[in-house]
Enzyme design. Structure first.
Site, PDB file in Angstrom:
ATOM      1  N   LYS A  51     -28.287 -18.335  -1.406  1.00 47.17           N
ATOM      2  CA  LYS A  51     -29.676 -18.826  -1.464  1.00 47.17           C
ATOM      3  C   LYS A  51     -30.529 -17.975  -2.396  1.00 47.17           C
ATOM      4  O   LYS A  51     -31.285 -18.483  -3.204  1.00 47.17           O
ATOM      5  CB  LYS A  51     -30.336 -18.769  -0.078  1.00 47.17           C
ATOM      6  CG  LYS A  51     -29.742 -19.686   0.949  1.00 47.17           C
ATOM      7  CD  LYS A  51     -30.636 -19.753   2.192  1.00 47.17           C
ATOM      8  CE  LYS A  51     -30.782 -18.440   2.922  1.00 47.17           C
ATOM      9  NZ  LYS A  51     -29.592 -18.010   3.649  1.00 47.17           N
ATOM     10  N   ARG A  62     -23.876 -12.048  14.761  1.00 43.86           N
ATOM     11  CA  ARG A  62     -25.085 -12.506  15.458  1.00 43.86           C
ATOM     12  C   ARG A  62     -25.893 -13.428  14.529  1.00 43.86           C
ATOM     13  O   ARG A  62     -26.370 -14.464  14.938  1.00 43.86           O
ATOM     14  CB  ARG A  62     -25.904 -11.268  15.851  1.00 43.86           C
ATOM     15  CG  ARG A  62     -27.192 -11.548  16.539  1.00 43.86           C
ATOM     16  CD  ARG A  62     -27.004 -11.695  18.058  1.00 43.86           C
ATOM     17  NE  ARG A  62     -28.175 -12.284  18.656  1.00 43.86           N
ATOM     18  CZ  ARG A  62     -28.215 -13.519  19.160  1.00 43.86           C
ATOM     19  NH1 ARG A  62     -27.143 -14.271  19.177  1.00 43.86           N
ATOM     20  NH2 ARG A  62     -29.322 -13.985  19.674  1.00 43.86           N
ATOM     21  N   ARG A 121     -36.544 -21.137   9.498  1.00 44.26           N
ATOM     22  CA  ARG A 121     -35.223 -20.868  10.060  1.00 44.26           C
ATOM     23  C   ARG A 121     -35.023 -21.544  11.400  1.00 44.26           C
ATOM     24  O   ARG A 121     -33.950 -21.432  11.995  1.00 44.26           O
ATOM     25  CB  ARG A 121     -35.076 -19.366  10.266  1.00 44.26           C
ATOM     26  CG  ARG A 121     -34.233 -18.681   9.184  1.00 44.26           C
ATOM     27  CD  ARG A 121     -34.167 -17.228   9.544  1.00 44.26           C
ATOM     28  NE  ARG A 121     -33.059 -16.515   9.017  1.00 44.26           N
ATOM     29  CZ  ARG A 121     -33.042 -15.881   7.849  1.00 44.26           C
ATOM     30  NH1 ARG A 121     -34.043 -15.992   7.026  1.00 44.26           N
ATOM     31  NH2 ARG A 121     -32.006 -15.171   7.498  1.00 44.26           N
ATOM     32  N   ARG A 148     -27.166  -3.610   2.477  1.00 43.53           N
ATOM     33  CA  ARG A 148     -28.166  -3.857   3.516  1.00 43.53           C
ATOM     34  C   ARG A 148     -27.604  -3.403   4.847  1.00 43.53           C
ATOM     35  O   ARG A 148     -26.429  -3.639   5.127  1.00 43.53           O
ATOM     36  CB  ARG A 148     -28.462  -5.361   3.589  1.00 43.53           C
ATOM     37  CG  ARG A 148     -29.450  -5.825   2.585  1.00 43.53           C
ATOM     38  CD  ARG A 148     -29.542  -7.321   2.527  1.00 43.53           C
ATOM     39  NE  ARG A 148     -29.664  -7.973   3.830  1.00 43.53           N
ATOM     40  CZ  ARG A 148     -29.941  -9.270   3.981  1.00 43.53           C
ATOM     41  NH1 ARG A 148     -30.116 -10.032   2.926  1.00 43.53           N
ATOM     42  NH2 ARG A 148     -30.036  -9.801   5.166  1.00 43.53           N
ATOM     43  N   ARG A 180     -21.700  -7.656  -0.626  1.00 43.81           N
ATOM     44  CA  ARG A 180     -23.025  -7.788  -1.237  1.00 43.81           C
ATOM     45  C   ARG A 180     -23.689  -6.411  -1.373  1.00 43.81           C
ATOM     46  O   ARG A 180     -23.591  -5.574  -0.481  1.00 43.81           O
ATOM     47  CB  ARG A 180     -23.846  -8.692  -0.322  1.00 43.81           C
ATOM     48  CG  ARG A 180     -25.259  -8.918  -0.710  1.00 43.81           C
ATOM     49  CD  ARG A 180     -25.756 -10.216  -0.148  1.00 43.81           C
ATOM     50  NE  ARG A 180     -25.991 -10.216   1.289  1.00 43.81           N
ATOM     51  CZ  ARG A 180     -26.555 -11.225   1.933  1.00 43.81           C
ATOM     52  NH1 ARG A 180     -26.898 -12.319   1.298  1.00 43.81           N
ATOM     53  NH2 ARG A 180     -26.756 -11.171   3.239  1.00 43.81           N
TER      54      ARG A 180
HETATM   55  P1  AMP Z   1     -32.416 -12.641   5.080  1.00 39.15           P
HETATM   56  O1  AMP Z   1     -32.633 -11.670   3.971  1.00 39.15           O
HETATM   57  O2  AMP Z   1     -32.994 -13.996   4.793  1.00 39.15           O
HETATM   58  O3  AMP Z   1     -30.977 -12.704   5.526  1.00 39.15           O
HETATM   59  O4  AMP Z   1     -33.252 -12.091   6.344  1.00 39.15           O
HETATM   60  C1  AMP Z   1     -32.943 -10.848   6.929  1.00 39.15           C
HETATM   61  C2  AMP Z   1     -33.460 -10.825   8.344  1.00 39.15           C
HETATM   62  O5  AMP Z   1     -34.895 -10.968   8.365  1.00 39.15           O
HETATM   63  C3  AMP Z   1     -32.954 -11.941   9.247  1.00 39.15           C
HETATM   64  O6  AMP Z   1     -31.667 -11.647   9.806  1.00 39.15           O
HETATM   65  C4  AMP Z   1     -34.046 -11.996  10.304  1.00 39.15           C
HETATM   66  O7  AMP Z   1     -33.913 -10.918  11.227  1.00 39.15           O
HETATM   67  C5  AMP Z   1     -35.308 -11.740   9.494  1.00 39.15           C
HETATM   68  N1  AMP Z   1     -35.896 -13.001   8.993  1.00 39.15           N
HETATM   69  C6  AMP Z   1     -35.917 -13.455   7.715  1.00 39.15           C
HETATM   70  N2  AMP Z   1     -36.527 -14.644   7.643  1.00 39.15           N
HETATM   71  C7  AMP Z   1     -36.901 -14.969   8.918  1.00 39.15           C
HETATM   72  C8  AMP Z   1     -37.546 -16.090   9.502  1.00 39.15           C
HETATM   73  N3  AMP Z   1     -37.909 -17.152   8.773  1.00 39.15           N
HETATM   74  N4  AMP Z   1     -37.777 -16.051  10.847  1.00 39.15           N
HETATM   75  C9  AMP Z   1     -37.403 -15.009  11.597  1.00 39.15           C
HETATM   76  N5  AMP Z   1     -36.761 -13.930  11.108  1.00 39.15           N
HETATM   77  C10 AMP Z   1     -36.509 -13.905   9.773  1.00 39.15           C
END
Ligand code: AMP
Length: 223
Positions: free
Chosen positions: A13, A173, A88, A162, A127
């Site tokens: 993405k 999870r 999400r 990360r 990554r």
């Molecule tokens: P990502 O970089 O998109 O994988 O996001 C990393 C983490 O940020 C996720 O695993 C969630 O804990 C939190 N996060 C990101 N976007 C959201 C969202 N729209 N709603 C809730 N938590 C989010």
């Protein structure tokens, strides 16, 4: 134009959104990136969000939704945004619809990236991101390695993994949460007639950059 990137973690993405943003000038709004920057800067929001993110859980809506709502009012977002990582859940999607309606806008295109699960896990583990928070370029040690191992091509800062990508429990999870809470959005946006599903996989030799190239063509034809 409001574009949403949908798809499990590790489907690309961020890669697709980054290319679309660079080529169209619309900002990439990644909730994950905004949280990580706040965690890095140790802001109040960052300290709170980290409690959930480090375990692979979703950050509650009362933190996430106002943050996105505010971001949509920035000057650079007036011609549109590419949302990466938001919404999400169905609740977030409904809240986004209400926010956009107030602004006289709507979701125009939802790109649903689909990748086989074995490839997803491999990609999350390999990554890497640039540790310089103003750069945050993304790499993959197998698919998109930097020229010098461990060093960002763009700014020369060290690359890091990360925290949530290095913990197998957090990875699982996040994939579980995706299946349970985020995947229903596919139907939600399909019903609205804005969903476009794209397969991204080594097995069909189609990666994020290929999807981005085709999407750019479509976006140009719409404008
Ligand atoms: P990502 O970089 O998109 O994988 O996001 C990393 C983490 O940020 C996720 O695993 C969630 O804990 C939190 N996060 C990101 N976007 C959201 C969202 N729209 N709603 C809730 N938590 C989010």
């Amino acid at each position: 134009m409001i574009i949403i990137m949908l798809g499990a973690q590790g489907t690309g993405k961020g890669t697709v959104a980054g290319i679309l943003s660079k080529e169209t000038g619309m900002p990439q709004v990644s909730t994950g990136d905004i949280f990580r920057k706040n965690i890095n800067d140790k802001t109040k929001l960052g300290v709170e969000a980290d409690k959930y993110i480090s375990k692979g859980n979703l950050v509650p809506d009362d933190i996430t939704v106002p943050m996105v709502e505010d971001r949509l009012t920035w000057d650079d977002a007036k011609n549109g945004v590419i949302l990466d990582g938001f919404p999400r859940t169905i609740e977030q999607a409904e809240k986004l619809d209400a926010i956009l309606e107030k602004m006289g806008k709507k979701v125009d295109l939802v790109v649903n990236l689909v990748t086989p699960r074995e490839e997803i896990i491999d990609r999350m583990v390999t990554r890497r991101i640039c540790s310089n928070k103003n750069c945050k370029a993304g790499y993959n040690t197998k698919l998109n390695p930097p020229k010098v191992e461990g060093i960002c091509d763009k700014c020369g800062s060290p690359l890091i993994q990360r925290e949530d990508d290095s913990d197998p429990e957090a990875i699982n999870r996040r994939l579980e949460i995706y299946e349970e809470k985020t995947s229903p959005l596919v139907k939600y946006y399909e019903n609205k007639g804005v969903l476009q599903t794209e397969n991204v996989s080594l097995s069909i030799n189609r990666m994020g950059a290929d999807v981005a190239r085709d999407l750019l063509e479509q976006i140009r034809q719409r404008n």
